[in-house]
Design a protein around this motif. Structure first.
Motif, mmCIF file in Angstrom:
data_model
loop_
_atom_site.group_PDB
_atom_site.id
_atom_site.type_symbol
_atom_site.label_atom_id
_atom_site.label_comp_id
_atom_site.label_asym_id
_atom_site.label_seq_id
_atom_site.Cartn_x
_atom_site.Cartn_y
_atom_site.Cartn_z
ATOM 1 N N ARG A 49 3.626 8.541 -5.495
ATOM 2 C CA ARG A 49 2.227 8.879 -5.299
ATOM 3 C C ARG A 49 1.765 8.765 -3.846
ATOM 4 N N ALA A 50 2.687 8.674 -2.922
ATOM 5 C CA ALA A 50 2.317 8.503 -1.516
ATOM 6 C C ALA A 50 1.579 9.716 -0.961
ATOM 7 N N THR A 106 0.837 -1.197 0.000
ATOM 8 C CA THR A 106 0.000 0.000 0.000
ATOM 9 C C THR A 106 0.878 1.255 0.000
ATOM 10 N N LEU A 107 1.210 1.759 1.180
ATOM 11 C CA LEU A 107 1.934 3.019 1.283
ATOM 12 C C LEU A 107 3.295 2.980 0.602
ATOM 13 N N SER A 161 4.399 0.990 -1.750
ATOM 14 C CA SER A 161 4.265 0.868 -3.204
ATOM 15 C C SER A 161 3.872 2.204 -3.817
ATOM 16 N N ALA A 162 2.992 2.924 -3.136
ATOM 17 C CA ALA A 162 2.635 4.265 -3.607
ATOM 18 C C ALA A 162 3.861 5.174 -3.604
ATOM 19 N N HIS A 163 4.679 5.037 -2.571
ATOM 20 C CA HIS A 163 5.916 5.833 -2.477
ATOM 21 C C HIS A 163 6.862 5.510 -3.630
ATOM 22 N N ASP A 185 -8.718 4.838 -2.766
ATOM 23 C CA ASP A 185 -8.622 3.583 -3.509
ATOM 24 C C ASP A 185 -8.571 2.477 -2.458
ATOM 25 N N ARG A 195 -0.907 11.100 -2.332
ATOM 26 C CA ARG A 195 -2.329 11.073 -2.663
ATOM 27 C C ARG A 195 -2.968 9.692 -2.622
ATOM 28 N N MET A 196 -2.204 8.662 -2.311
ATOM 29 C CA MET A 196 -2.766 7.320 -2.165
ATOM 30 C C MET A 196 -1.853 6.462 -1.304
ATOM 31 N N GLY A 197 -2.340 5.284 -0.923
ATOM 32 C CA GLY A 197 -1.512 4.359 -0.156
ATOM 33 C C GLY A 197 -1.905 4.229 1.296
ATOM 34 N N LYS A 219 -6.859 11.993 0.537
ATOM 35 C CA LYS A 219 -6.318 11.019 -0.411
ATOM 36 C C LYS A 219 -7.448 10.422 -1.259
#
Length: 218
Positions: free
Chosen positions: A167-168, A158-159, A161-163, A181, A170-172, A178
């Motif tokens: 994109r951390a 989650t976090l 992978s977004a990083h 998703d 706005r998502m994760g 955020k």
């Protein structure tokens, strides 16, 4: 041809945000990878690398040298390379389904986490070495064979992978502001994602707060 003719079109038409290369024996050498990635950086792309999967060629050290966004695989990455990645802020993206498929030793997630690296995980779905996009199995392998706790495995997909994708912000994570998703699972605890291995526990999927899929029951 790729750099001279394809890359200008990619940049002109905004077809890509990241550039990547597979640094491995009998694929691309460290020297060729350095040249290629530097050309992509000069063109304005962010950089990633797949490296140190079968042999330790020094891909992790190259990722640190060029301050890449992330480095994938890293099954054979040495301690010096991983330490350099930490110092340069390179995110390791581990791909346990590929190790499972190739019958290779798994990447040292426990060592990397204890070193202070923000470990992410991905499926590496591809027709050559990993014909699977099973996130549930990937999470279980992270816990069972790579020494990750349920919380670390969940954070990795989650976090972190977004990083790794920049994109951390706005998502994760589930935070106000955020994109929401989300997946809802049919289990008494998130720990079942590792414990009830290889099973799809998702009942509802939301994208930007809107339901895009809901499991039907008969």
């Amino acid at each position: 041809y790729l750099l001279a003719e394809v890359l200008p079109v990619v940049m002109e038409e905004s077809l890509a945000e990241y550039g990547d290369i597979f640094t491995e024996k009998n694929v691309f050498s460290v020297e060729d990878s350095r040249m290629y990635l530097q050309k992509l950086k000069e063109a304005g792309l962010k950089l990633k690398i797949h490296a140190d999967e079968i042999f330790d060629l020094g891909g992790a050290a190259l990722a640190a040298e060029l301050s890449l966004e992330s480095a994938d695989h890293l099954l054979k990455a040495n301690e010096e390379g991983l330490q350099a990645m930490k110092e340069k802020g390179v995110t390791p993206v581990l791909l346990p389904l590929t190790a499972f498929s190739l019958k290779e030793e798994y990447a040292r997630a426990r060592y990397m986490i204890d070193l202070g690296l923000p470990v992410a995980m991905g499926t590496d779905f591809n027709p050559g070495s990993c014909s699977s996009f099973s996130v549930p199995l990937m999470i279980s392998l992270g816990a069972l064979y790579m020494g990750m706790s349920p919380e670390e495995a969940l954070t990795a997909v989650t976090l972190n992978s977004a990083h790794a994708l920049g994109r951390a912000h706005r998502m994760g994570t589930i935070e106000e502001g955020k994109e929401a998703d989300l997946v809802l699972i049919d289990a008494p605890s998130y720990r079942f994602l590792t414990y009830h291995f290889g099973m799809n526990l998702v009942t509802t999927t939301l994208k930007k707060g809107k339901i895009i899929h809901k499991k039907t029951t008969k």
